[in-house]
Motif scaffolding. Structure first.
Motif, PDB file in Angstrom:
ATOM      1  N   LEU A   4       0.833  -1.196   0.000  1.00 30.42           N
ATOM      2  CA  LEU A   4       0.000   0.000   0.000  1.00 30.42           C
ATOM      3  C   LEU A   4       0.869   1.249   0.000  1.00 30.42           C
ATOM      4  O   LEU A   4       1.806   1.357   0.807  1.00 30.42           O
ATOM      5  N   ALA A   5       0.551   2.184  -0.879  1.00 33.82           N
ATOM      6  CA  ALA A   5       1.233   3.468  -0.939  1.00 33.82           C
ATOM      7  C   ALA A   5       2.744   3.300  -1.056  1.00 33.82           C
ATOM      8  O   ALA A   5       3.510   4.165  -0.598  1.00 33.82           O
ATOM      9  N   GLY A   6       3.174   2.187  -1.643  1.00 33.46           N
ATOM     10  CA  GLY A   6       4.595   1.934  -1.814  1.00 33.46           C
ATOM     11  C   GLY A   6       5.347   1.776  -0.517  1.00 33.46           C
ATOM     12  O   GLY A   6       6.576   1.858  -0.479  1.00 33.46           O
ATOM     13  N   ARG A   7       4.610   1.488   0.596  1.00 31.88           N
ATOM     14  CA  ARG A   7       5.267   1.517   1.907  1.00 31.88           C
ATOM     15  C   ARG A   7       4.788   0.417   2.854  1.00 31.88           C
ATOM     16  O   ARG A   7       5.605  -0.210   3.529  1.00 31.88           O
ATOM     17  N   TYR A   8       3.482   0.152   2.903  1.00 35.09           N
ATOM     18  CA  TYR A   8       2.924  -0.758   3.912  1.00 35.09           C
ATOM     19  C   TYR A   8       2.604  -2.104   3.242  1.00 35.09           C
ATOM     20  O   TYR A   8       1.700  -2.199   2.416  1.00 35.09           O
ATOM     21  N   ASP A  27       5.750  -1.687   7.949  1.00 32.87           N
ATOM     22  CA  ASP A  27       6.106  -0.408   7.346  1.00 32.87           C
ATOM     23  C   ASP A  27       7.539  -0.551   6.831  1.00 32.87           C
ATOM     24  O   ASP A  27       8.496  -0.570   7.618  1.00 32.87           O
ATOM     25  N   GLU A  38      -8.636  -2.131   6.790  1.00 29.57           N
ATOM     26  CA  GLU A  38      -9.222  -1.967   5.469  1.00 29.57           C
ATOM     27  C   GLU A  38     -10.694  -1.619   5.649  1.00 29.57           C
ATOM     28  O   GLU A  38     -11.470  -2.429   6.160  1.00 29.57           O
ATOM     29  N   ASP A  78      -1.317   6.755   9.962  1.00 28.12           N
ATOM     30  CA  ASP A  78      -1.448   7.254   8.591  1.00 28.12           C
ATOM     31  C   ASP A  78      -2.786   6.786   8.039  1.00 28.12           C
ATOM     32  O   ASP A  78      -3.444   5.897   8.598  1.00 28.12           O
ATOM     33  N   VAL A  80      -4.399   6.081   3.949  1.00 34.02           N
ATOM     34  CA  VAL A  80      -4.099   6.125   2.515  1.00 34.02           C
ATOM     35  C   VAL A  80      -5.306   5.638   1.721  1.00 34.02           C
ATOM     36  O   VAL A  80      -6.158   4.916   2.239  1.00 34.02           O
ATOM     37  N   LEU A  81      -5.361   6.050   0.474  1.00 37.48           N
ATOM     38  CA  LEU A  81      -6.367   5.551  -0.463  1.00 37.48           C
ATOM     39  C   LEU A  81      -5.693   4.615  -1.454  1.00 37.48           C
ATOM     40  O   LEU A  81      -4.688   4.971  -2.073  1.00 37.48           O
ATOM     41  N   GLU A  82      -6.241   3.413  -1.589  1.00 38.78           N
ATOM     42  CA  GLU A  82      -5.693   2.430  -2.507  1.00 38.78           C
ATOM     43  C   GLU A  82      -6.860   1.678  -3.140  1.00 38.78           C
ATOM     44  O   GLU A  82      -7.766   1.208  -2.429  1.00 38.78           O
ATOM     45  N   TRP A  87      -7.594   3.016   3.715  1.00 41.21           N
ATOM     46  CA  TRP A  87      -6.891   2.076   4.578  1.00 41.21           C
ATOM     47  C   TRP A  87      -6.280   2.882   5.727  1.00 41.21           C
ATOM     48  O   TRP A  87      -5.617   3.895   5.504  1.00 41.21           O
TER      49      TRP A  87
END
Length: 493
Positions: A4-8, A27, A38, A78, A80-82, A87
């Motif tokens: 997720l978000a290139g990180r999680y 992370d 989610e 945090d 994020v939108l995925e 999320w």
């Protein structure tokens, strides 16, 4: 494995509920484990509703992140939108929920449950101070860690779901048996609603079963509205405190500060109310009285008919003012016409600004009303309370409806409840004649050292419930309070 978000990076699913799933994740930037919630969007929402829910989730999760410094609230790192879904990145708690603990160990001692209550009240108070309501306090959202820390989780998510469902589909989200009665009745909720849900949670922990346990959700909600909790057999001194916190009327419910003090006493083994009730909340010495079945049943119908049209009870009060009878003179006819126009204009007036409740009166005005400085306590959009060091306080809860007609219906429903107040407490004196705003009903009673006074007021499309508790008798203080609020509402427009 999903990133997720290139990180999680999601590792494994560790929980599943109606509003979403919880994943164990890592992370990869900070190289630490986290939990990822989610959020699942209901399938029956159309695209505008889904977009609104996504935005509210982002806004509320970011608000909950402001509570990250509180030791008894699961930290939100945090959001994020995925894939078009929100999320929530949270602290990974190594432990189990209170619900799981009860399944494994059974009911807990009154002292341990009271200690959990003190911790949860502190967490909720911190959130309320920042304008955040939980709206889904229940055993499944209270976490007990392996090192015996107690934390409250799922902030903001249930609040968002409740807002969307209530305003868009007419239903109420939450867990039956832990939803405060005012939410089931469609009234404004606020910090007292979270307090009620916490009391139901603590009841479950000490008794081993929910206070309104029934065979199906509809029966549970009916019991919440119409019946008292099952008699407590194991709560000991904690029982009286929980009954005061479970009062079906939010303005008569024990305030959080008083509840925390009494819970601390029970946790320390000194016992609840002891010999006398706290001076700042004398009304809480009595167990809640039964609600009027007619009103409760009407409230339940409104909840259960969701999706099939709203169920309204049309009362007789607050009817449109009849037009003046024309006289034979031209002057009188003109005056009558102008009066009629004024009445019709007032009826069609709609307020749109919906200012925060705490902003409707100034601290200077509160000081003048109460005679001393008062602490502002409930900082949410629709609920606020001001309390002096001696326990005297004023409170407002309000709701801005979409039209004057809807507000009239809301007032009529509440009026039926207020008219029955003398049946629940014979010392209550009802006031029907006075008019503040477009419609008003009030009552007052002598509760010993303190007097209690309540007003329900409608002005245009806003309904509000005002409450005063203190040494002053009569309506002078609360009437002045109401007029200040009305002036602010109409000035804001």
């Amino acid at each position: 494995m999903t990133l997720l978000a290139g990180r999680y990076r999601l590792l494994s699913r560790i929980g599943q509920g109606g509003m979403g799933a919880v994943w164990r994740a890592v992370d990869e930037l900070l190289r630490q484990e986290v939990a990822v919630k989610e959020v699942l969007l209901p399938r029956d929402l159309d695209e505008p509703q889904r977009a609104e829910m996504r935005e509210r989730t982002l806004r509320e999760a970011r608000a909950a992140a402001r509570l990250r410094s509180h030791p008894s609230i699961v930290t939100v790192h945090d959001v994020v939108l995925e894939d078009g879904r929100p999320w929530i990145i949270m602290e990974l708690v190594r432990g189990r929920s209170l619900q799981a603990l009860l399944r494994k160990e059974g009911r807990q001692t009154p002292e341990r449950v009271a200690a959990i209550g003190v911790t949860m009240l502190d967490a909720l108070t911190a959130a309320h101070t920042m304008g955040i309501l939980h709206r889904d306090v229940k055993p499944g959202n209270v976490m007990v860690t392996d090192d015996e820390r107690v934390l409250l989780t799922d902030f903001g998510i249930a609040s968002v779901a409740g807002d969307v469902n209530l305003t868009q589909t007419g239903s109420v989200s939450g867990s039956p048996g832990y939803i405060a009665p005012e939410r089931l009745r469609g009234e404004p909720d606020g910090p007292p609603s979270d307090l009620w849900s916490l009391a139901a949670t603590l009841y479950t922990a000490v008794e081993g079963n929910a206070p309104f346990h029934r065979d199906n959700p509809a029966a549970v909600m009916a019991a919440v509205l119409m019946h008292e909790p099952h008699p407590m057999r194991r709560a000991g001194p904690l029982g009286q405190v929980l009954m005061a916190m479970l009062d079906k009327d939010p303005v008569r419910r024990m305030p959080a500060g008083h509840a925390a003090a009494l819970l601390r006493d029970v946790a320390a083994g000194s016992g609840g109310f002891g010999g006398a009730a706290p001076k700042t909340a004398p009304s809480m010495r009595h167990a809640p009285k039964k609600r009027a079945p007619v009103f409760a049943a009407a409230g339940l119908a409104t909840v259960l008919v969701a999706g099939g049209g709203a169920a309204w009870w049309f009362g007789t009060a607050d009817r449109p003012v009849s037009s003046p009878t024309p006289t034979t003179t031209a002057v009188s006819t003109a005056k009558a016409a102008k009066a009629t126009e004024a009445v019709e204009a007032a009826k069609k007036a709609v307020l749109t600004s919906n200012p925060e409740a705490c902003a409707l009166v100034t601290q200077a005005q509160i000081r003048k009303l109460l005679g001393t400085a008062a602490k502002q306590e409930f900082m949410t959009n629709d609920a606020c309370q001001w309390m002096t060091p001696g326990g005297e306080y004023l409170q407002i809860q309000k709701i801005q409806l979409d039209s004057e007609t809807t507000a009239r219906l809301t007032f009529d429903t509440s009026r039926a409840t207020e008219e029955d107040e003398p049946k629940r407490d014979p010392t209550t004196k009802l006031r029907l004649g006075a008019r503040i705003g477009d419609a008003t009903i009030g009552w007052t009673r002598d509760a010993g050292a303190y007097n209690q006074t309540r007003l329900v007021v409608r002005t245009a499309n806003v309904a509000m419930w005002l409450y005063y508790s203190g040494p002053k008798s009569g309506y002078e203080t609360i009437d002045a309070f109401a007029k200040l609020i009305m002036a602010s509402l109409h000035k804001a427009g």
